[in-house]
Scaffold this active site. Structure first.
Site, short mmCIF file in Angstrom:
data_model
loop_
_atom_site.label_atom_id
_atom_site.label_comp_id
_atom_site.label_asym_id
_atom_site.label_seq_id
_atom_site.Cartn_x
_atom_site.Cartn_y
_atom_site.Cartn_z
N GLY A 12 1.17 -1.32 -0.28
CA GLY A 12 -0.41 -0.14 0.05
C GLY A 12 1.56 0.49 -0.30
CB SER A 13 4.43 2.35 -1.18
OG SER A 13 4.67 1.55 -2.37
CG ASN A 14 2.00 3.70 -5.44
OD1 ASN A 14 2.25 5.27 -6.13
ND2 ASN A 14 2.05 2.36 -6.40
CG LEU A 87 -9.29 -9.60 -15.25
CD1 LEU A 87 -8.75 -8.57 -16.08
CD2 LEU A 87 -9.47 -10.30 -16.55
CG ASN A 102 -4.20 -1.20 -12.77
OD1 ASN A 102 -3.43 -0.93 -11.69
ND2 ASN A 102 -2.93 -1.52 -14.01
CG HIS A 104 1.86 -2.26 -16.02
ND1 HIS A 104 1.52 -3.50 -14.65
CD2 HIS A 104 2.64 -2.83 -16.59
CE1 HIS A 104 1.74 -4.73 -15.57
NE2 HIS A 104 2.90 -4.30 -16.57
#
EC number: 2.1.2.2
Length: 187
Positions: A12-14, A87, A102, A104
Site C-alpha cells: 500500500g505504499s502508493n 482482474l 490502474n 503498471h
C-alpha cells in the site's frame, strides 16, 4: 467534493502516497480502500491514515458482487487500482465506464498481462537488457493491462542495474506521477 476509492493487494505504499497527497486538498476525499488480501500491510497504512478499509474475498468481488454494491453506494468519481492484482470483472467496468484506472510498473504494452506485476516486471526488464522502463497509468477494461493509456513516464535503465535498482526508479515515478494524474482526471 470529488470521491475516490482505492484498491490494493500488498503493502500500500502508493495508497499512502495518494492519501497524503490529497489530505490537505479539500476537493478530493478518499472514501475507502479495498483489499483482497487480509494480510496486506495496506490495512495498517489505512489505520494510520484514518481511511476506512474493506477486506474482501473472491466471492464478494466476482460472484455475489458485494463489493460492486458497496461501490455503487459510494458512487466514486474515480476507482484507482494501486497494486491490485486481480482482474476486474466486466460488471465493474460496465458500471463505472472510464472511471477505473490502474498503474503498471512498465511501459505498456511491454511487460504487461497476467502474472506480470511487481518484481517480476523489473526482473524481465533487466533480463532483456532494456535501456528504459517506467510506468503506465491506464483505464481498466476486461483484460489485464490493455486499457487505453492515460500517461506514461520513463526512467533510464543502466547497464548493470539490478531489478531492485530498476524497481526503486519506477517507484519514484509512481509516487510523482500517480497522484498528479488522478488529480488531472478529477478536474
Amino acid at each position: 467534493m470529488k470521491k475516490i476509492v482505492l484498491f490494493a493487494s500488498g503493502s500500500g505504499s502508493n495508497v499512502e502516497n495518494i492519501v497524503k497527497y490529497f489530505k490537505e486538498n479539500g476537493k478530493v476525499e478518499i472514501s475507502k480502500v479495498y483489499t483482497n488480501n487480509p494480510n496486506a500491510y495496506v490495512i495498517e497504512r489505512c489505520k494510520q491514515q484514518g481511511v476506512p478499509c474493506m477486506v474482501f474475498g473472491r466471492k464478494e468481488f466476482a460472484q455475489n458482487l458485494l463489493v460492486l454494491e458497496d461501490l455503487r453506494a459510494i458512487d466514486p468519481d474515480l476507482i484507482v487500482l494501486a497494486g491490485f492484482l486481480w482482474l476486474v470483472p466486466g460488471a465493474y467496468v460496465n458500471a463505472f465506464p472510464d472511471k477505473i484506472i490502474n498503474i503498471h510498473p512498465a511501459l505498456l504494452p511491454k511487460y504487461g498481462g497476467k502474472g506480470m506485476y511487481g518484481q517480476r516486471v523489473h526482473e524481465a526488464v533487466v533480463a532483456n537488457g532494456e535501456s528504459e522502463s517506467g510506468i503506465t497509468i491506464h483505464y481498466v477494461n476486461e483484460k489485464y493491462d490493455e486499457g487505453n493509456i492515460i500517461c506514461q513516464a520513463k526512467c533510464e535503465v543502466l547497464a548493470g542495474d539490478t531489478s531492485d535498482e530498476v524497481a526503486s526508479k519506477v517507484h519514484q515515478l509512481e509516487y510523482e506521477y500517480f497522484p498528479k494524474t488522478i488529480e488531472k482526471l478529477l478536474i
